[in-house]
Each structure stands twice: as C-alpha cells, then as structure tokens.
Design a protein around this motif. Sequence first.
Motif, PDB file in Angstrom:
ATOM      1  N   GLN A  47      32.176 106.383  44.729  1.00  0.00           N
ATOM      2  CA  GLN A  47      31.059 105.848  45.502  1.00  0.00           C
ATOM      3  C   GLN A  47      31.552 105.012  46.682  1.00  0.00           C
ATOM      4  O   GLN A  47      30.981 105.067  47.762  1.00  0.00           O
ATOM      5  CB  GLN A  47      30.144 105.019  44.607  1.00  0.00           C
ATOM      6  CG  GLN A  47      29.299 105.880  43.692  1.00  0.00           C
ATOM      7  CD  GLN A  47      28.277 105.075  42.940  1.00  0.00           C
ATOM      8  OE1 GLN A  47      28.585 104.074  42.327  1.00  0.00           O
ATOM      9  NE2 GLN A  47      27.032 105.532  42.999  1.00  0.00           N
ATOM     10  N   CYS A  50      32.705 107.323  49.440  1.00  0.00           N
ATOM     11  CA  CYS A  50      31.558 107.973  50.081  1.00  0.00           C
ATOM     12  C   CYS A  50      30.805 107.012  50.996  1.00  0.00           C
ATOM     13  O   CYS A  50      30.329 107.415  52.059  1.00  0.00           O
ATOM     14  CB  CYS A  50      30.603 108.524  49.035  1.00  0.00           C
ATOM     15  SG  CYS A  50      31.273 109.941  48.147  1.00  0.00           S
ATOM     16  N   SER A  51      30.682 105.763  50.599  1.00  0.00           N
ATOM     17  CA  SER A  51      29.883 104.827  51.392  1.00  0.00           C
ATOM     18  C   SER A  51      30.656 104.193  52.538  1.00  0.00           C
ATOM     19  O   SER A  51      30.106 103.982  53.607  1.00  0.00           O
ATOM     20  CB  SER A  51      29.287 103.741  50.494  1.00  0.00           C
ATOM     21  OG  SER A  51      30.320 102.963  49.920  1.00  0.00           O
ATOM     22  N   LEU A  82      29.056 118.080  42.473  1.00  0.00           N
ATOM     23  CA  LEU A  82      28.078 117.014  42.246  1.00  0.00           C
ATOM     24  C   LEU A  82      27.126 116.901  43.418  1.00  0.00           C
ATOM     25  O   LEU A  82      27.515 117.094  44.571  1.00  0.00           O
ATOM     26  CB  LEU A  82      28.790 115.664  42.108  1.00  0.00           C
ATOM     27  CG  LEU A  82      29.215 115.222  40.735  1.00  0.00           C
ATOM     28  CD1 LEU A  82      29.853 113.846  40.794  1.00  0.00           C
ATOM     29  CD2 LEU A  82      28.087 115.217  39.747  1.00  0.00           C
ATOM     30  N   SER A  83      25.872 116.570  43.118  1.00  0.00           N
ATOM     31  CA  SER A  83      24.918 116.288  44.180  1.00  0.00           C
ATOM     32  C   SER A  83      24.567 114.805  44.223  1.00  0.00           C
ATOM     33  O   SER A  83      24.152 114.302  45.261  1.00  0.00           O
ATOM     34  CB  SER A  83      23.649 117.129  44.022  1.00  0.00           C
ATOM     35  OG  SER A  83      23.013 116.841  42.807  1.00  0.00           O
ATOM     36  N   GLU A  84      24.772 114.087  43.097  1.00  0.00           N
ATOM     37  CA  GLU A  84      24.390 112.673  43.068  1.00  0.00           C
ATOM     38  C   GLU A  84      25.112 111.935  41.944  1.00  0.00           C
ATOM     39  O   GLU A  84      25.332 112.486  40.875  1.00  0.00           O
ATOM     40  CB  GLU A  84      22.872 112.574  42.858  1.00  0.00           C
ATOM     41  CG  GLU A  84      22.307 111.209  42.968  1.00  0.00           C
ATOM     42  CD  GLU A  84      20.787 111.175  42.838  1.00  0.00           C
ATOM     43  OE1 GLU A  84      20.232 110.081  42.919  1.00  0.00           O
ATOM     44  OE2 GLU A  84      20.162 112.237  42.646  1.00  0.00           O
ATOM     45  N   ILE A  85      25.452 110.678  42.227  1.00  0.00           N
ATOM     46  CA  ILE A  85      25.950 109.750  41.211  1.00  0.00           C
ATOM     47  C   ILE A  85      24.966 108.595  41.176  1.00  0.00           C
ATOM     48  O   ILE A  85      24.694 107.975  42.203  1.00  0.00           O
ATOM     49  CB  ILE A  85      27.358 109.220  41.542  1.00  0.00           C
ATOM     50  CG1 ILE A  85      28.373 110.362  41.584  1.00  0.00           C
ATOM     51  CG2 ILE A  85      27.777 108.168  40.520  1.00  0.00           C
ATOM     52  CD1 ILE A  85      29.762 109.931  42.028  1.00  0.00           C
ATOM     53  N   ARG A  86      24.410 108.318  40.001  1.00  0.00           N
ATOM     54  CA  ARG A  86      23.425 107.237  39.854  1.00  0.00           C
ATOM     55  C   ARG A  86      23.987 106.144  38.949  1.00  0.00           C
ATOM     56  O   ARG A  86      24.431 106.439  37.838  1.00  0.00           O
ATOM     57  CB  ARG A  86      22.148 107.758  39.203  1.00  0.00           C
ATOM     58  CG  ARG A  86      21.455 108.846  39.940  1.00  0.00           C
ATOM     59  CD  ARG A  86      20.243 109.296  39.143  1.00  0.00           C
ATOM     60  NE  ARG A  86      19.652 110.480  39.716  1.00  0.00           N
ATOM     61  CZ  ARG A  86      18.972 111.382  39.019  1.00  0.00           C
ATOM     62  NH1 ARG A  86      18.796 111.230  37.719  1.00  0.00           N
ATOM     63  NH2 ARG A  86      18.460 112.429  39.621  1.00  0.00           N
ATOM     64  N   TYR A  97      26.803 105.373  34.229  1.00  0.00           N
ATOM     65  CA  TYR A  97      26.466 106.250  35.343  1.00  0.00           C
ATOM     66  C   TYR A  97      25.824 107.524  34.833  1.00  0.00           C
ATOM     67  O   TYR A  97      26.083 107.963  33.712  1.00  0.00           O
ATOM     68  CB  TYR A  97      27.722 106.647  36.124  1.00  0.00           C
ATOM     69  CG  TYR A  97      28.326 105.532  36.929  1.00  0.00           C
ATOM     70  CD1 TYR A  97      27.891 105.275  38.222  1.00  0.00           C
ATOM     71  CD2 TYR A  97      29.345 104.749  36.403  1.00  0.00           C
ATOM     72  CE1 TYR A  97      28.451 104.257  38.981  1.00  0.00           C
ATOM     73  CE2 TYR A  97      29.909 103.727  37.151  1.00  0.00           C
ATOM     74  CZ  TYR A  97      29.463 103.489  38.438  1.00  0.00           C
ATOM     75  OH  TYR A  97      30.020 102.489  39.177  1.00  0.00           O
ATOM     76  N   VAL A 100      24.585 114.018  38.493  1.00  0.00           N
ATOM     77  CA  VAL A 100      23.712 115.177  38.660  1.00  0.00           C
ATOM     78  C   VAL A 100      24.507 116.240  39.414  1.00  0.00           C
ATOM     79  O   VAL A 100      24.998 115.998  40.517  1.00  0.00           O
ATOM     80  CB  VAL A 100      22.426 114.818  39.435  1.00  0.00           C
ATOM     81  CG1 VAL A 100      21.523 116.043  39.557  1.00  0.00           C
ATOM     82  CG2 VAL A 100      21.700 113.668  38.760  1.00  0.00           C
ATOM     83  N   THR A 106      22.377 117.156  34.310  1.00  0.00           N
ATOM     84  CA  THR A 106      22.606 115.712  34.366  1.00  0.00           C
ATOM     85  C   THR A 106      23.452 115.297  33.176  1.00  0.00           C
ATOM     86  O   THR A 106      23.147 115.640  32.035  1.00  0.00           O
ATOM     87  CB  THR A 106      21.269 114.935  34.344  1.00  0.00           C
ATOM     88  OG1 THR A 106      20.490 115.347  35.464  1.00  0.00           O
ATOM     89  CG2 THR A 106      21.509 113.436  34.418  1.00  0.00           C
TER      90      THR A 106
END
Length: 116
Positions: A47, A50-51, A82-86, A97, A100, A106
């Motif tokens: 993360q 990515c940010s 992956l499309s998303e890490i929550r 975590y 998705v 998921t």
Amino acid sequence: MPNENLLLWKTVDLPHNQISFIVEGVGFFDGAPGPSMRLFSDAESVQSICSSGDSEFLAVTKIYLISPPWMNRQHERLMEPLSEIRLQSSDKEPPIYEFVTAGGQTYTSVREHSTT
C-alpha cells in the motif's frame, strides 16, 4: 527476456504459509527507467508503494497476490491479480486485511481456525 532473468526467479523461496505480493511497474535499473518487479511479504509495504512510491519504484501497473493454501482453500499457492487491498482492522496486531482479486474472489489475512 534474457535467460539469466528467468533463472533468477527459479531461486525465489516463499514460506509455505506466508502471504506474498508481486508488484509490477516502472522503476530505475542502472539509472535508466524501465520495467520493474518486486516481491513483498506484507500488505502495508504494498500500500505504501502504491500511494507514495519510492526512489526505485516510480509507478505501479499491476499487483499479484500469492495466497497460501490456508487462505485460498486449495492444496497449493495461487497467484492472482489484485484489484483492491482493504484494511479491515488496524487495532489488532497484525492488522487485518481483505484482498479482492481481479476475478472477484475476496480473501482475508486472518487464518480461520476450525472448531472440530
């Protein structure tokens, strides 16, 4: 791709029960921009890259989750885009975590324990 690059990947050893990530993008190699790929073992680092990027990794184009058997309920590791890490909960150690995949699956970073 030169053979020496292919041979390098044959030397990667991943712990059987560990979640891993491969991040692809653009970075610097010998001072020149080009394709870059890095292996990570924690979602927080992925993360962060990515940010905010880092000095050697300028842009992320794709992230792959390498899920261990306990996570994907298969008898082997799976590597999925992956499309998303929550972040589900940061008040626990380690944080919880959800991942998705591009295919819609998921996964959670918490190992479920059977009560049989």
